[in-house]
Motif scaffolding. Structure first.
Motif, mmCIF file in Angstrom:
data_model
loop_
_atom_site.group_PDB
_atom_site.id
_atom_site.type_symbol
_atom_site.label_atom_id
_atom_site.label_comp_id
_atom_site.label_asym_id
_atom_site.label_seq_id
_atom_site.Cartn_x
_atom_site.Cartn_y
_atom_site.Cartn_z
ATOM 1 N N SER A 99 77.110 16.238 16.042
ATOM 2 C CA SER A 99 77.138 14.793 15.822
ATOM 3 C C SER A 99 78.568 14.258 15.815
ATOM 4 C CB SER A 99 76.457 14.446 14.491
ATOM 5 O OG SER A 99 75.095 14.772 14.524
ATOM 6 N N GLU A 102 79.506 13.749 19.384
ATOM 7 C CA GLU A 102 78.711 12.654 19.942
ATOM 8 C C GLU A 102 79.253 11.305 19.486
ATOM 9 O OE1 GLU A 102 76.316 12.544 22.200
ATOM 10 O OE2 GLU A 102 76.678 14.686 22.494
ATOM 11 N N MET A 103 79.692 11.241 18.236
ATOM 12 C CA MET A 103 80.263 9.999 17.720
ATOM 13 C C MET A 103 81.505 9.603 18.516
ATOM 14 S SD MET A 103 82.957 8.726 15.637
ATOM 15 C CE MET A 103 83.465 10.014 14.488
ATOM 16 N N ARG A 105 82.200 10.524 21.621
ATOM 17 C CA ARG A 105 81.784 10.143 22.975
ATOM 18 C C ARG A 105 81.269 8.708 23.009
ATOM 19 N NH1 ARG A 105 79.400 15.545 23.127
ATOM 20 N NH2 ARG A 105 80.698 16.886 24.446
ATOM 21 N N GLU A 106 80.547 8.314 21.956
ATOM 22 C CA GLU A 106 80.042 6.947 21.883
ATOM 23 C C GLU A 106 81.180 5.934 21.883
ATOM 24 O OE1 GLU A 106 77.039 5.535 21.840
ATOM 25 O OE2 GLU A 106 75.999 7.438 22.172
ATOM 26 N N LYS A 107 82.340 6.354 21.401
ATOM 27 C CA LYS A 107 83.510 5.477 21.354
ATOM 28 C C LYS A 107 84.339 5.555 22.633
ATOM 29 C CE LYS A 107 83.925 5.405 16.314
ATOM 30 N NZ LYS A 107 83.882 3.944 16.158
ATOM 31 N N GLY A 108 83.865 6.329 23.620
ATOM 32 C CA GLY A 108 84.508 6.349 24.925
ATOM 33 C C GLY A 108 85.459 7.495 25.187
ATOM 34 N N ASN A 141 89.649 7.928 13.658
ATOM 35 C CA ASN A 141 88.234 8.298 13.734
ATOM 36 C C ASN A 141 88.011 9.739 13.287
ATOM 37 O OD1 ASN A 141 86.298 6.192 15.013
ATOM 38 N ND2 ASN A 141 88.161 5.988 16.231
ATOM 39 N N GLU A 201 80.987 1.422 9.285
ATOM 40 C CA GLU A 201 80.195 1.096 10.469
ATOM 41 C C GLU A 201 78.845 1.812 10.420
ATOM 42 O OE1 GLU A 201 82.508 2.167 13.829
ATOM 43 O OE2 GLU A 201 84.073 0.662 13.466
ATOM 44 N N ASP A 203 76.857 2.923 12.900
ATOM 45 C CA ASP A 203 76.754 4.093 13.766
ATOM 46 C C ASP A 203 77.471 5.293 13.164
ATOM 47 O OD1 ASP A 203 75.286 2.715 15.585
ATOM 48 O OD2 ASP A 203 76.966 2.252 16.915
ATOM 49 N N LYS A 206 75.385 6.888 10.478
ATOM 50 C CA LYS A 206 74.260 7.643 11.035
ATOM 51 C C LYS A 206 74.705 9.040 11.460
ATOM 52 C CE LYS A 206 73.145 7.123 15.267
ATOM 53 N NZ LYS A 206 72.721 6.602 16.588
ATOM 54 N N TYR A 207 75.796 9.111 12.217
ATOM 55 C CA TYR A 207 76.281 10.408 12.684
ATOM 56 C C TYR A 207 76.736 11.282 11.518
ATOM 57 C CZ TYR A 207 76.217 8.834 17.543
ATOM 58 O OH TYR A 207 75.827 8.399 18.779
#
Length: 222
Positions: A99, A102-103, A105-108, A141, A201, A203, A206-207
């Motif tokens: 996770s 993945e977090m 990656r979600e941020k680019g 992050n 945040e 998201d 959640k992660y």
């Protein structure tokens, strides 16, 4: 006194340009480095000429030496503000659930991860490529998710292929631009307020919850 100030300023400008030119050269931006070197040479000859014409005054020599030292600092600060090129960041975390990656990656960010064994057991290792302009945000992050993560960064000299390069090429095409390849216990740019904002945040929560649940499940299994 006026001559001392002129020599000091000229040498600060000269060495600042010299420092920036060297950094441009190391990052492969040869044409920008060539342009800077022409101005650098002109200023160098001008400053050296003033010193040689006034060797009878010792304060001019001190001004020349002081300007050289100050120019290195100024040039480095300018380069930090320009934030040229890219960096590779390696993160080693105690959270072995994916996770975390993945977090990011979600941020680019382009992330490659694998599980490795350390002294205290399994660890999640991530290799992340990002532009230097975004490195502070990346650090925030990472520290927000795992304050105890081991983080090390370095400048990649050459890279080719992969998600990140493909993404950069697409971004440059959309903008109509030509694509160009591109201290202890402390990371530059880490801001506690920013970290707290990231933690709030939805998201992120959640992660983080998924990671903690997975860790608890693994501990119970073991």
């Amino acid at each position: 006194m006026e001559m001392v100030l002129i020599i000091l300023i000229i040498n600060v400008v000269y060495v600042s340009l010299s420092t920036i030119r060297m950094l441009f050269t190391l990052k492969g931006q040869r044409y920008s480095a060539a342009v800077i070197s022409s101005f650098e040479t002109f200023i160098y000859v001008l400053g050296l000429g003033l010193v040689l014409d006034n060797l009878d005054e010792i304060q001019n020599l001190f001004a020349y030496a002081g300007g050289f030292a100050l120019g290195v600092v100024v040039g480095t600060k300018i380069e930090e503000k320009l934030a040229l090129g890219y960096i590779t960041v390696k993160v080693i975390s105690k959270y072995t659930d994916y996770s975390f990656s993945e977090m990011l990656r979600e941020k680019g960010y382009g992330v490659t991860e694998w599980i490795a064994n350390g002294r205290d057991g399994e660890r999640l290792v991530m290799e992340i490529l990002t532009s230097r302009k975004d490195q502070k945000e990346l650090y925030n992050n990472v520290i927000a998710f795992d304050p105890e993560a081991f983080v090390i960064s370095y400048d990649p000299q050459h890279f080719r292929g992969g998600f990140w390069v493909s993404n950069l090429r697409k971004q440059a095409k959309r903008r109509g631009e030509q694509y160009e390849y591109p201290q202890e216990d402390n990371l530059p740019g880490v801001d506690e307020e920013v970290i707290e904002e990231i933690k709030s945040e939805e998201d992120f929560s959640k992660y983080k919850e998924e990671t903690l649940e997975s860790e608890e499940s693994n501990n119970n299994y073991n």
